[in-house]
Scaffold this motif. Structure first.
Motif, mmCIF file in Angstrom:
data_model
loop_
_atom_site.group_PDB
_atom_site.id
_atom_site.type_symbol
_atom_site.label_atom_id
_atom_site.label_comp_id
_atom_site.label_asym_id
_atom_site.label_seq_id
_atom_site.Cartn_x
_atom_site.Cartn_y
_atom_site.Cartn_z
ATOM 1 N N PHE A 27 -32.451 0.349 6.972
ATOM 2 C CA PHE A 27 -32.596 0.364 5.411
ATOM 3 C C PHE A 27 -33.781 1.089 5.150
ATOM 4 O O PHE A 27 -34.992 0.870 5.889
ATOM 5 C CB PHE A 27 -32.713 -1.255 4.946
ATOM 6 C CG PHE A 27 -31.382 -1.727 5.252
ATOM 7 C CD1 PHE A 27 -30.130 -1.686 4.272
ATOM 8 C CD2 PHE A 27 -31.432 -3.014 5.882
ATOM 9 C CE1 PHE A 27 -29.350 -2.360 4.652
ATOM 10 C CE2 PHE A 27 -29.871 -3.583 6.064
ATOM 11 C CZ PHE A 27 -28.918 -3.110 5.460
ATOM 12 N N LYS A 37 -36.570 -5.508 -5.362
ATOM 13 C CA LYS A 37 -35.487 -5.792 -5.852
ATOM 14 C C LYS A 37 -35.087 -7.441 -5.281
ATOM 15 O O LYS A 37 -35.616 -7.796 -4.370
ATOM 16 C CB LYS A 37 -34.174 -5.035 -4.980
ATOM 17 C CG LYS A 37 -34.268 -3.441 -5.446
ATOM 18 C CD LYS A 37 -32.867 -2.874 -4.783
ATOM 19 C CE LYS A 37 -32.944 -1.676 -5.318
ATOM 20 N NZ LYS A 37 -31.796 -0.750 -4.598
ATOM 21 N N ARG A 80 -22.726 -9.454 -8.826
ATOM 22 C CA ARG A 80 -23.378 -8.925 -9.818
ATOM 23 C C ARG A 80 -24.046 -9.952 -10.585
ATOM 24 O O ARG A 80 -25.281 -9.844 -11.079
ATOM 25 C CB ARG A 80 -22.391 -8.355 -10.820
ATOM 26 C CG ARG A 80 -21.838 -7.063 -10.613
ATOM 27 C CD ARG A 80 -21.175 -6.261 -11.780
ATOM 28 N NE ARG A 80 -22.076 -5.632 -12.395
ATOM 29 C CZ ARG A 80 -22.065 -4.240 -12.517
ATOM 30 N NH1 ARG A 80 -21.223 -3.499 -11.632
ATOM 31 N NH2 ARG A 80 -22.938 -3.804 -13.329
ATOM 32 N N PHE A 88 -30.404 -6.517 -3.277
ATOM 33 C CA PHE A 88 -30.277 -6.151 -2.003
ATOM 34 C C PHE A 88 -29.558 -7.427 -1.204
ATOM 35 O O PHE A 88 -30.034 -8.425 -1.023
ATOM 36 C CB PHE A 88 -31.438 -5.962 -1.376
ATOM 37 C CG PHE A 88 -31.399 -5.542 0.180
ATOM 38 C CD1 PHE A 88 -30.858 -4.506 0.634
ATOM 39 C CD2 PHE A 88 -32.046 -6.603 0.967
ATOM 40 C CE1 PHE A 88 -30.926 -4.152 1.926
ATOM 41 C CE2 PHE A 88 -32.019 -6.117 2.556
ATOM 42 C CZ PHE A 88 -31.414 -4.773 2.749
ATOM 43 N N TRP A 92 -25.082 -4.797 -4.922
ATOM 44 C CA TRP A 92 -25.711 -3.533 -4.861
ATOM 45 C C TRP A 92 -25.683 -2.928 -6.415
ATOM 46 O O TRP A 92 -26.738 -2.242 -6.950
ATOM 47 C CB TRP A 92 -24.988 -2.333 -4.088
ATOM 48 C CG TRP A 92 -25.212 -2.657 -2.460
ATOM 49 C CD1 TRP A 92 -24.474 -2.806 -1.468
ATOM 50 C CD2 TRP A 92 -26.524 -2.441 -1.809
ATOM 51 N NE1 TRP A 92 -24.887 -2.949 -0.354
ATOM 52 C CE2 TRP A 92 -26.009 -2.433 -0.380
ATOM 53 C CE3 TRP A 92 -27.742 -1.775 -2.210
ATOM 54 C CZ2 TRP A 92 -27.348 -2.404 0.465
ATOM 55 C CZ3 TRP A 92 -28.870 -1.600 -1.421
ATOM 56 C CH2 TRP A 92 -28.380 -1.907 0.061
ATOM 57 N N GLU A 93 -24.412 -2.902 -7.224
ATOM 58 C CA GLU A 93 -24.371 -2.404 -8.550
ATOM 59 C C GLU A 93 -25.357 -2.934 -9.138
ATOM 60 O O GLU A 93 -25.862 -2.272 -10.436
ATOM 61 C CB GLU A 93 -22.923 -2.634 -8.950
ATOM 62 C CG GLU A 93 -21.993 -1.976 -8.564
ATOM 63 C CD GLU A 93 -20.205 -2.512 -8.723
ATOM 64 O OE1 GLU A 93 -19.648 -1.800 -8.291
ATOM 65 O OE2 GLU A 93 -20.190 -3.579 -9.260
ATOM 66 N N ASP A 110 -34.104 0.862 -0.457
ATOM 67 C CA ASP A 110 -32.821 -0.245 -0.616
ATOM 68 C C ASP A 110 -33.131 -1.495 -0.882
ATOM 69 O O ASP A 110 -32.595 -2.259 -1.753
ATOM 70 C CB ASP A 110 -32.229 -0.291 0.956
ATOM 71 C CG ASP A 110 -31.807 0.994 1.148
ATOM 72 O OD1 ASP A 110 -31.238 1.874 0.422
ATOM 73 O OD2 ASP A 110 -31.549 1.446 2.447
ATOM 74 N N TYR A 111 -34.303 -2.048 -0.823
ATOM 75 C CA TYR A 111 -34.741 -3.421 -0.732
ATOM 76 C C TYR A 111 -35.925 -3.657 -1.680
ATOM 77 O O TYR A 111 -36.121 -4.889 -2.012
ATOM 78 C CB TYR A 111 -34.601 -4.113 0.510
ATOM 79 C CG TYR A 111 -35.774 -3.421 1.514
ATOM 80 C CD1 TYR A 111 -35.535 -2.658 2.396
ATOM 81 C CD2 TYR A 111 -37.016 -4.202 1.432
ATOM 82 C CE1 TYR A 111 -36.401 -2.208 3.309
ATOM 83 C CE2 TYR A 111 -38.007 -3.726 2.214
ATOM 84 C CZ TYR A 111 -37.654 -2.663 3.189
ATOM 85 O OH TYR A 111 -38.425 -2.340 4.001
ATOM 86 N N GLU A 151 -17.672 -8.131 1.582
ATOM 87 C CA GLU A 151 -17.920 -6.595 1.118
ATOM 88 C C GLU A 151 -17.565 -6.441 -0.342
ATOM 89 O O GLU A 151 -18.581 -5.774 -1.042
ATOM 90 C CB GLU A 151 -16.722 -5.697 1.705
ATOM 91 C CG GLU A 151 -17.121 -5.422 3.193
ATOM 92 C CD GLU A 151 -18.691 -5.031 3.808
ATOM 93 O OE1 GLU A 151 -19.074 -4.198 3.099
ATOM 94 O OE2 GLU A 151 -18.836 -5.766 4.536
ATOM 95 N N LYS A 158 -21.126 -7.809 -1.746
ATOM 96 C CA LYS A 158 -22.186 -6.791 -1.405
ATOM 97 C C LYS A 158 -22.117 -5.688 -2.796
ATOM 98 O O LYS A 158 -23.104 -5.209 -3.009
ATOM 99 C CB LYS A 158 -21.843 -6.292 -0.174
ATOM 100 C CG LYS A 158 -22.389 -7.051 1.042
ATOM 101 C CD LYS A 158 -22.311 -6.328 2.086
ATOM 102 C CE LYS A 158 -23.082 -6.888 3.329
ATOM 103 N NZ LYS A 158 -22.798 -5.977 4.747
ATOM 104 N N ARG A 159 -20.889 -5.166 -2.943
ATOM 105 C CA ARG A 159 -20.643 -4.300 -3.855
ATOM 106 C C ARG A 159 -21.241 -4.612 -5.406
ATOM 107 O O ARG A 159 -22.184 -4.006 -5.897
ATOM 108 C CB ARG A 159 -19.107 -3.890 -3.949
ATOM 109 C CG ARG A 159 -18.931 -3.049 -5.132
ATOM 110 C CD ARG A 159 -17.331 -2.475 -4.830
ATOM 111 N NE ARG A 159 -16.286 -3.397 -4.651
ATOM 112 C CZ ARG A 159 -15.413 -4.088 -5.534
ATOM 113 N NH1 ARG A 159 -15.872 -3.695 -6.782
ATOM 114 N NH2 ARG A 159 -14.732 -5.129 -5.243
#
Ligand code: FES
Length: 576
Positions: A36, A44, A242, A80, A75-76, A40-41, A68, A71-72
């Motif tokens: 990472f 956040k 989200r 992180f 991220w969106e 990335d982090y 997964e 996680k999506r």
């Protein structure tokens, strides 16, 4: 509802990643080791995804994909995601009982959150104990949390009939023992009850606890009803990912969501669902972690106020997939809305009332109207009497009405081994009027209060067509089970509760109308027996078993550990 937003500097994870000097440099070095980049982090919200996946927990077999999806979403939304594996507490495989490990999971969740740079958590569970375990841990850790329920497995069918996990297997097992099914038929029918990933598809403990967590406001609205393998479940997981990022900025924690009013909503809904008897233990434990009062009496009161409107096994005839297509939990809540406090805040930031507004019922046999219920009052009742001074529980909606007022002679089993050795012996002398009593099956006793409360009907009686008897124990019962089973007798026999004093032949009176359970033996004789009683040797003298046995509370207090249930100070770790 508008809440003051947190600043980046207020993120808990900043204590690690913005630590001065070598400490901060070291933390970044190790993140880079994971592939990472700081972009990335940095700055956040760090979202821990607490997953109870393992190959042993087949109810959670879809979690690798759902992780997964979560996680999506994280991220969106600009967070992180970090996966943090938890023990999976599989109901089917963990022994001596999964209940013994609920508190272990709760401790693991709390400590995993507190000891690491986590700002908020997505809790991924569903199989019975994982829901209360994760919620208890996150509640004590005090960070924003959203629950992603595993979702129920798909409907099963055998020879054209719906087959529910647990509920139908108990029935076919009784038919097999009575000689009405061959072994092949029994095995084949049972296999249809678990035909996909997901939790038991009846209103058993898993569906009860995920539904109640939904009502409490800790999931996205209606998340608990979505079948595990439906694409809508993937979308719900991503949306939960989200949403948790926003919840971190809003600092919306379980303590802000779960209130006395939302707890009351959960208890009322439990009655309307005819939920699992296990909920009386888990909800009390969850409430106490948030320092809220909830007692067996609260369930007793709620039981009078609302009828059972969910026509789901084991009290009714449909399954969770039917429930979803009939409108699911939001539609059911809309049916019982006059009994609920609609102002309660939920994880999506809206009130319960806003979430259920316009939620329609599409099948009025699956979700019944209030004026045509499955059962006229709440499914669960609390009993007290000289056999259970601190209470016992009966799922009256799953009992035989004629047995709800019954006096009969006891047949006592010292423990499960004794019961299994003698239950089918014709010399047992059981009649349909006998009251089967199992002791040494409570929180300390068995140990871990296993789901042995639906004692088997003696084979000679099964062969005569008897399918239910009054059964009494300090055990729990699977939420998928049924029958006139008095459970959670408290205090339990192993700590000297009155159940330890019953002898074969004593008359026992169950009066569900009067909410009483009594042994008809005079007090002087009971006192003599009490004076002669000696506690059995402990199961453990080391390890987790000993910790468990020494600290577990009784059923009326939620079976949490005394040192976890109490209020107190837990320091945030020093980061170095
Ligand atoms: Fe996992 Fe029933 S065995 S929910």
């Amino acid at each position: 509802m508008t809440r003051k937003r947190k600043t980046v500097a207020e993120l808990r994870s900043q204590r690690w990643f913005s630590a001065p000097g070598a400490t901060g440099v070291h933390k970044h070095r190790r993140m880079k080791q994971g592939g990472f980049a700081p972009a990335d982090y940095e700055d956040k919200p760090v979202i821990g995804i607490l997953s109870t996946w393992s190959d042993f927990n087949t109810c959670h077999a879809h979690f690798p994909q759902r992780i997964e999806d979560v996680k999506r979403g994280v991220w969106e939304a600009g967070g992180f995601p970090v996966v943090i594996p938890m023990q999976s507490v599989s109901e089917s495989f963990v022994r001596p009982t999964s209940m013994m490990y609920r508190n272990f999971l709760a401790m693991e969740a709390e400590e995993a959150i507190r000891s690491q740079p986590v700002d908020g958590v997505v809790l991924m569970g569903g199989c019975d104990k994982t829901t209360p375990g994760l919620v208890m841990g996150a509640a004590s850790a005090g960070v924003p949390a959203i629950y992603v329920p595993a979702g129920p497995l798909l409907n099963g069918y055998w020879r054209g009939e719906r087959m529910g996990a647990g509920s139908s297997t108990w029935k076919t097992e009784a038919d097999y023992r009575a000689g009405r099914l061959t072994r092949e038929e029994w095995v084949a029918s049972g296999d249809t009850t678990a035909r996909s990933a997901g939790t038991c598809n009846t209103m058993g403990t898993a569906s009860t606890m995920t539904s109640l967590t939904d009502v409490l406001g800790l999931t996205l609205p209606g998340a608990s009803s979505i079948p595990a393998v439906d694409a809508a479940h993937q979308r719900m997981a991503a949306l939960s990912g989200r949403r948790i990022v926003e919840m971190v900025w809003e600092d919306l924690k379980p303590t802000d969501i779960v209130t006395p009013a939302s707890l009351r909503n959960a208890v009322i809904t439990d009655m309307a669902l005819s939920g699992s008897t296990n909920s009386l233990i888990h909800l009390v434990a969850m409430a106490r972690r948030l320092h809220l009062d909830l007692s067996l009496a609260d369930f007793g009161k709620a039981s009078e106020g609302v009828p059972v409107v969910a026509n789901l096994m084991p009290s009714g005839k449909y399954l969770m997939e039917d429930f979803y297509f009939a409108g699911g939990l939001t539609a059911l809540l809309n049916v019982i809305r006059e009994h609920l406090d609609l102002s309660c805040v939920t994880a999506n930031g809206k009130t319960l009332g806003e979430n259920i507004e316009g939620a329609e019922v599409f099948d009025h046999d699956v979700i019944r109207p209030l004026d045509n219920p499955v059962y006229g009052s709440g499914g669960l009742i609390v009993l007290t009497g000289n056999l259970a001074p601190r209470g016992a529980v009966l799922k009256r909606s799953a009992a035989t009405p004629e047995l709800l007022s019954h006096t009969g002679p006891a047949i006592v089993f010292e423990n499960r081994k004794d019961m299994m050795a003698r239950i089918d012996d014709p010399k047992l002398g059981a009649t349909a009027d006998s009251v089967l009593v199992l002791r040494d099956a409570g929180p300390v006793g068995a140990p871990g209060m296993p789901e042995w409360g639906m004692l088997p009907i003696p084979k000679p009686l099964l062969e005569k067509g008897v399918r239910d008897m009054v059964r009494i124990s300090d055990a729990r019962m699977s939420g998928t089970s049924y029958g006139t089973c008095v459970l959670h007798v408290c205090p339990e026999s192993r700590v000297g509760g009155p159940l330890a004093l019953v002898k074969t032949g004593d008359l026992i009176r169950l009066d569900a109308e009067k909410r009483s359970i009594d042994i008809l033996v005079d007090e002087a004789e009971l006192e003599r027996r009490r004076a002669a009683w000696k506690p059995p040797a402990p199961h453990y003298t080391r390890g987790y078993g000993e910790l468990y046995s020494q600290h577990v509370l009784q059923a009326d207090e939620g079976c949490d550990f005394d040192f976890l249930a109490r209020a107190g100070v837990t320091e945030e770790p020093e980061v170095h």
